[in-house]
Write a protein that holds these residues in place. Structure first.
Motif, short mmCIF file in Angstrom:
data_model
loop_
_atom_site.label_atom_id
_atom_site.label_comp_id
_atom_site.label_asym_id
_atom_site.label_seq_id
_atom_site.Cartn_x
_atom_site.Cartn_y
_atom_site.Cartn_z
N GLN A 137 63.64 55.61 52.46
CA GLN A 137 63.70 56.33 51.19
C GLN A 137 63.54 57.83 51.38
O GLN A 137 64.06 58.62 50.58
N LEU A 138 62.83 58.25 52.41
CA LEU A 138 62.57 59.68 52.63
C LEU A 138 63.85 60.40 53.04
O LEU A 138 64.51 60.01 54.01
N PHE A 139 64.23 61.42 52.27
CA PHE A 139 65.47 62.17 52.51
C PHE A 139 66.66 61.23 52.61
O PHE A 139 67.57 61.44 53.42
N ASP A 140 66.63 60.16 51.79
CA ASP A 140 67.72 59.19 51.74
C ASP A 140 68.02 58.56 53.11
O ASP A 140 69.16 58.19 53.41
N GLY A 141 66.98 58.48 53.94
CA GLY A 141 67.12 57.82 55.23
C GLY A 141 67.84 58.63 56.29
O GLY A 141 68.14 58.11 57.37
N GLN A 142 68.07 59.91 56.02
CA GLN A 142 68.82 60.72 56.98
C GLN A 142 68.01 61.03 58.24
O GLN A 142 68.60 61.40 59.27
N ILE A 143 66.69 60.95 58.14
CA ILE A 143 65.85 61.14 59.34
C ILE A 143 65.00 59.89 59.55
O ILE A 143 63.81 59.97 59.87
N TYR A 144 65.62 58.73 59.38
CA TYR A 144 64.88 57.47 59.41
C TYR A 144 64.05 57.30 60.68
O TYR A 144 62.86 56.97 60.61
N VAL A 145 64.64 57.53 61.84
CA VAL A 145 63.93 57.26 63.10
C VAL A 145 62.71 58.16 63.24
O VAL A 145 61.61 57.70 63.54
N PHE A 146 62.89 59.44 62.97
CA PHE A 146 61.78 60.39 63.08
C PHE A 146 60.69 60.06 62.06
O PHE A 146 59.49 60.04 62.39
N ALA A 147 61.08 59.79 60.82
CA ALA A 147 60.11 59.46 59.78
C ALA A 147 59.37 58.16 60.12
O ALA A 147 58.16 58.05 59.89
N TYR A 148 60.09 57.20 60.68
CA TYR A 148 59.48 55.93 61.05
C TYR A 148 58.39 56.14 62.08
O TYR A 148 57.28 55.61 61.96
N TYR A 149 58.69 56.91 63.13
CA TYR A 149 57.70 57.17 64.18
C TYR A 149 56.46 57.85 63.61
O TYR A 149 55.32 57.49 63.91
N CYS A 150 56.66 58.87 62.76
CA CYS A 150 55.52 59.62 62.21
C CYS A 150 54.72 58.78 61.22
O CYS A 150 53.48 58.73 61.29
N LEU A 151 55.40 58.11 60.29
CA LEU A 151 54.69 57.32 59.28
C LEU A 151 54.01 56.11 59.89
O LEU A 151 52.98 55.65 59.38
N HIS A 152 54.55 55.60 60.98
CA HIS A 152 53.90 54.49 61.69
C HIS A 152 52.50 54.90 62.14
O HIS A 152 51.57 54.10 62.11
N ASN A 153 52.36 56.14 62.58
CA ASN A 153 51.05 56.63 63.02
C ASN A 153 50.16 57.05 61.86
O ASN A 153 48.93 56.94 61.96
N LEU A 154 50.76 57.50 60.77
CA LEU A 154 49.96 57.98 59.64
C LEU A 154 49.51 56.87 58.69
O LEU A 154 48.60 57.07 57.89
N GLN A 155 50.14 55.67 58.78
CA GLN A 155 49.79 54.61 57.84
C GLN A 155 48.36 54.12 57.99
O GLN A 155 47.81 53.48 57.11
#
Length: 311
Positions: free
Chosen positions: A114-132
């Motif tokens: 959902q973040l930026f319509d998924g255009q940075i999905y991989v980067f967001a996934y890595y970061c949010l995985h650690n922040l959750q």
């Protein structure tokens, strides 16, 4: 530094029994053998990734590692009363449920789409995985600390203390040659660096080192809740119930969270977890452990970056 070595000796005098420590070592060896022989975590537990049963399987793994270790400690120290203690079940239950949800949490995958319509999905996934972990570990422990714990004090070692920092810095310095040596091993370079090249820097119009730096900050944060739970909640907090006996069960469970890493890292976590647990109990602070943990983690990242840059 002399004071901390004295505290370590005092801990061993209070807790050490050869039969107990051999039994704990055998139990940890059995868990390691089963996991790495059958590839338990990677091939089985993680095959249910994203499904509701995923955190349940992690709970079964962690509860088995922890409660068998507690049973061994209570057996050899003749403390069956621990099993009738409400505080023990409440604290261990909160820790196990929180960390199992953290380990089996997958909401960040949808958030990343959902973040930026998924255009940075991989980067967001890595970061949010650690922040959750803010939601799955820090928040539950803070609520327990604020509203349930009858012995609240400095949020399980989060208050900064200078005691022991020199020793921790020395320990970190001694790890540098070991990290350097490990960086030449193929299995090390298969796991590190954890940062992966993405299109995020192009999306934001910044150099790649900027997105790598942001990722590494998120990666470093993930060790804060790890220290808070294992050395803070399970040692400093659980010592209200188990006393010195809080350390050994924590160590075995801590080893089990490394089952998806190289075998050498999982084995070394037993020794590192024990030393950090004893020192946390001595200093009533997790800040030294944070220095060690984050320093080693970033050290391994830097070593892997340098190795790959030369190839």
């Amino acid at each position: 530094m002399k004071v901390l070595w004295r505290d370590l000796r005092n801990h061993l005098r209070s807790d050490f029994r050869l039969d107990l420590y051999l039994a704990i070592a055998a139990w940890a060896a059995l868990l390691l053998t089963v996991n790495f022989y059958f590839d338990l975590e990677d091939a089985y537990i993680d095959s249910f990734q994203g499904k509701p049963i995923w955190p349940v399987l992690y709970f079964c793994l962690y509860a088995t590692a922890y409660y068998v270790s507690v049973w061994l400690w209570t057996h050899f120290h003749n403390r069956p009363d621990i099993w009738q203690t409400r505080g023990f079940w409440l604290r261990s239950g909160v820790a196990l449920i929180s960390y199992s949800i953290y380990a089996g949490f997958y909401g960040h995958s949808e958030w990343s789409r959902q973040l930026f319509d998924g255009q940075i999905y991989v980067f967001a996934y890595y970061c949010l995985h650690n922040l959750q972990s803010v939601l799955t570990i820090v928040l539950p422990l803070y609520l327990f600390y604020k509203f349930v714990d009858p012995y609240p004090s400095s949020f399980y070692g989060m208050a900064p203390k200078r005691k022991g920092l020199v020793l921790y810095a020395l320990m970190l310095a001694l790890m540098i040659p070991l990290i350097t040596l490990a960086s030449f091993q193929p299995d090390f370079l298969q796991s590190y660096p954890t940062y992966r090249d993405t299109n995020a820097n192009e999306f934001f119009g910044v150099p790649e080192w900027v997105t790598a730096f942001i990722y590494e900050l998120c990666y470093g944060w993930d060790f804060v809740p790890t220290e808070l739970l294992f050395r803070g909640f399970l040692v400093i907090g659980m010592s209200r119930v188990l006393g010195h006996g809080a350390v050994l069960p924590m160590v075995v469970w801590y080893c089990s969270i490394h089952f998806g890493r190289p075998l050498g890292e999982a084995v070394s976590s037993l020794f590192g977890g024990y030393l950090l647990g004893v020192l946390a109990l001595s200093t009533r602070s997790i800040w030294g452990g944070l220095l060690i943990h984050i320093g080693i983690a970033w050290g391994m990242e830097i070593a892997a970056f340098l190795q790959k840059a030369t190839h």
